[in-house]
Design a protein around this motif. Structure first.
Motif, mmCIF file in Angstrom:
data_model
loop_
_atom_site.group_PDB
_atom_site.id
_atom_site.type_symbol
_atom_site.label_atom_id
_atom_site.label_comp_id
_atom_site.label_asym_id
_atom_site.label_seq_id
_atom_site.Cartn_x
_atom_site.Cartn_y
_atom_site.Cartn_z
ATOM 1 N N MET A 74 0.836 -1.242 -0.048
ATOM 2 C CA MET A 74 0.024 -0.010 0.116
ATOM 3 C C MET A 74 0.885 1.272 0.088
ATOM 4 O O MET A 74 1.940 1.197 0.610
ATOM 5 N N THR A 75 0.336 2.362 -0.835
ATOM 6 C CA THR A 75 1.239 3.592 -0.799
ATOM 7 C C THR A 75 0.672 4.446 0.266
ATOM 8 O O THR A 75 -0.215 4.157 1.137
ATOM 9 N N GLU A 76 1.197 5.681 0.557
ATOM 10 C CA GLU A 76 0.754 6.453 1.621
ATOM 11 C C GLU A 76 -0.511 7.182 1.249
ATOM 12 O O GLU A 76 -1.399 7.390 2.132
ATOM 13 N N SER A 77 -0.998 7.035 0.002
ATOM 14 C CA SER A 77 -2.417 7.554 -0.206
ATOM 15 C C SER A 77 -3.330 6.320 -0.252
ATOM 16 O O SER A 77 -4.505 6.435 -0.912
ATOM 17 N N ALA A 83 -2.337 -9.570 -4.536
ATOM 18 C CA ALA A 83 -2.486 -10.840 -5.256
ATOM 19 C C ALA A 83 -3.481 -11.676 -4.927
ATOM 20 O O ALA A 83 -3.668 -11.942 -3.586
ATOM 21 N N GLY A 84 -4.382 -11.839 -5.700
ATOM 22 C CA GLY A 84 -5.652 -12.701 -5.737
ATOM 23 C C GLY A 84 -5.489 -13.984 -6.430
ATOM 24 O O GLY A 84 -4.361 -14.275 -7.100
ATOM 25 N N PRO A 85 -6.479 -15.016 -6.471
ATOM 26 C CA PRO A 85 -6.494 -16.211 -6.977
ATOM 27 C C PRO A 85 -6.492 -15.962 -8.676
ATOM 28 O O PRO A 85 -5.612 -17.029 -9.119
ATOM 29 N N SER A 86 -6.690 -15.079 -9.245
ATOM 30 C CA SER A 86 -6.672 -14.991 -10.685
ATOM 31 C C SER A 86 -5.560 -13.854 -10.878
ATOM 32 O O SER A 86 -5.405 -13.552 -12.299
ATOM 33 N N GLY A 87 -4.745 -13.464 -10.086
ATOM 34 C CA GLY A 87 -3.494 -12.774 -10.425
ATOM 35 C C GLY A 87 -3.457 -11.391 -9.548
ATOM 36 O O GLY A 87 -4.248 -11.513 -8.630
ATOM 37 N N LEU A 88 -2.789 -10.233 -10.151
ATOM 38 C CA LEU A 88 -2.479 -9.215 -9.412
ATOM 39 C C LEU A 88 -3.908 -8.142 -9.573
ATOM 40 O O LEU A 88 -4.383 -8.162 -10.697
ATOM 41 N N PHE A 89 -4.213 -7.668 -8.718
ATOM 42 C CA PHE A 89 -5.248 -6.756 -8.806
ATOM 43 C C PHE A 89 -5.158 -5.074 -7.962
ATOM 44 O O PHE A 89 -4.427 -5.262 -7.135
ATOM 45 N N PHE A 90 -5.874 -4.207 -8.447
ATOM 46 C CA PHE A 90 -5.511 -3.067 -7.818
ATOM 47 C C PHE A 90 -6.820 -2.310 -7.071
ATOM 48 O O PHE A 90 -7.992 -2.635 -7.926
ATOM 49 N N LEU A 91 -6.713 -1.739 -6.078
ATOM 50 C CA LEU A 91 -7.731 -0.980 -5.674
ATOM 51 C C LEU A 91 -7.366 0.160 -4.760
ATOM 52 O O LEU A 91 -6.047 0.174 -4.359
ATOM 53 N N TRP A 102 -13.892 2.438 -0.647
ATOM 54 C CA TRP A 102 -12.782 1.761 -1.247
ATOM 55 C C TRP A 102 -13.520 1.306 -2.538
ATOM 56 O O TRP A 102 -14.609 1.220 -2.837
ATOM 57 N N SER A 103 -12.478 1.293 -3.646
ATOM 58 C CA SER A 103 -13.018 1.194 -5.127
ATOM 59 C C SER A 103 -13.159 -0.310 -5.413
ATOM 60 O O SER A 103 -12.786 -1.052 -4.709
ATOM 61 N N GLU A 104 -13.621 -0.366 -6.585
ATOM 62 C CA GLU A 104 -13.584 -1.738 -7.024
ATOM 63 C C GLU A 104 -12.197 -2.215 -7.583
ATOM 64 O O GLU A 104 -11.428 -1.529 -7.624
#
Length: 405
Positions: A74-77, A83-91, A102-104
């Motif tokens: 996590m960044t400061e912002s 890492a999830g079951p299907s790969g990396l994801f961003f929120l 929190w975003s999708e």
């Protein structure tokens, strides 16, 4: 309709078609309409007068839940790559509204092999000058992967075709930090990257942000420093750059804390920036940080007052979190100021991310953290005090929307 009838028949003019319409039995006497006693009646609703209370329901229970989460950073912002079951994801956490939802979760493309079973650690960093970017460093299968994207909305992720340390076998959890304490911040887009080596010890390299506005080409990564090999295999590391006073003025001092065989160790030393000969970090011999029991997961360093005070937090192998502090008057000693315990039913935290913010001159500093336990993220906050984390709550981050209570 006759006075006691319960139905009537309508006939359209010029037609033999009949329409049968059932109606309740009624009688009309003057201005009064009364129903026949043979038909049940519904009671009239009694609406209370005055102000009425409302009930608030969950704002995110209808949303699709986040997938199982392994390692994350996590960044400061409060931008998160996981890492999830299907790969990396961003929120990310939306900061420009009081509810801070929190975003999708949005996947990083073509990363199914970088999932919660294969990724051993992640590190993220946001650049501050030039073209703002978010960089991701991911360790999986003894290789380092690198991705970046612009901080503008709807920007696409780009996979680095030539990530740093590509010729080395690496493992564990990496760490990255801005060296923003040099020359009053004029070199604030130089950063250091450190990763455990598969065979033991740590690898360190540094670079400048290749997107600075006054540069027309990227500057490659600097020489690789290999150190702390006496500690053997290291599972995770945290890094931070601080500002110290030297004979020639303020200097960069890099502090690293790592976990080896369930014990905390610190490695630190001066960092010299060479514009012609290259930059170099001179590390001292590692020393132990004393603590009860074993630690696990990844340590996190947080600085205050340009690094004159450092906070160190790390998951305990018995559950909960250890919180240490190093002050300007005791630079050779780490003081444990808090032992955070979690409910016994909660699995041991396997990943941790913590940052802090100042809330004005009259307000104490605030720590805000994400903790991964049992495949789920939890959010927790506390103000800096003599008894940090007392009265704090773990709030599960289950789905897009505000954190659950």
């Amino acid at each position: 309709m006759d006075s006691n009838g319960s139905s009537r028949t309508l006939r359209s003019r010029g037609s033999t078609t009949s329409i049968f319409i059932p109606t309740p039995s009624t009688s009309i006497r003057g201005d009064t309409v009364s129903h026949s006693s043979s038909q049940p009646t519904s009671p009239l609703l009694t609406i209370p007068s005055g102000r009425l209370s409302v009930t608030t329901l969950s704002a995110n229970s209808w949303r699709t839940a986040y997938p199982r989460i392994g390692q994350f950073a996590m960044t400061e912002s409060e931008e998160v790559v996981a890492a999830g079951p299907s790969g990396l994801f961003f929120l990310k956490r939306v900061q420009d509204h009081d509810s801070k939802p929190w975003s999708e979760g949005r996947p990083l493309p073509n990363t199914p092999m970088l999932n919660d079973s294969s990724v051993s650690g992640l590190a993220v960093i946001s650049t501050r000058r030039g073209t703002p970017r978010l960089y991701v460093y991911c360790v999986s299968g003894n290789k380092l992967y690198s991705f970046y994207r612009s901080q503008e909305n709807d920007s696409s992720w780009v996979k680095d075709p030539d990530p740093p340390l590509s010729s080395y076998l690496v493992s564990g959890t990496p760490a990255v930090a801005l060296n923003d304490e040099y020359d009053n911040g004029s070199m604030s887009n130089q950063w250091s990257l450190v990763i455990p080596c598969q065979s033991g010890g740590l690898l360190h390299t540094s670079t400048y942000n290749p997107e600075l506005s006054y540069l027309d080409r990227g500057i490659p990564w600097e020489r690789v420093d290999y150190f702390a090999e006496s500690l053997g295999v290291i599972s995770s590391v945290s890094i931070i750059a601080v500002r110290v006073w030297g004979k020639s003025g303020f200097l960069i001092h890099i502090v690293m804390v790592c976990v080896a065989s369930g014990r905390l160790h610190i490695v630190e030393g001066g960092f010299s920036i060479g514009y012609n000969s290259g930059s170099r970090w001179v590390a001292r011999t590692p020393t132990r940080i004393h603590h009860p029991g074993e630690v696990t997961g990844n340590p996190i360093l947080v600085k205050k007052d340009r690094g004159l005070q450092l906070d160190l937090l790390v998951p305990s192998a018995e559950g909960g979190i250890f919180h240490f502090v190093r002050t300007p008057t005791s630079l050779d000693e780490w003081h444990m100021i808090a032992r955070i315990t979690f409910p016994p039913s909660l699995p041991v935290a396997s990943c941790l991310a913590i940052h802090s913010r100042d809330h004005g001159s009259n307000q104490p500093r605030k720590f805000y953290a994400l903790i991964q336990s049992g495949g789920r993220l939890y959010h927790i906050e506390t103000f800096e005090s003599a008894y940090p984390w007392s009265g704090s709550y773990l709030k599960p981050i289950v789905a897009p929307g505000p954190s659950s209570d």
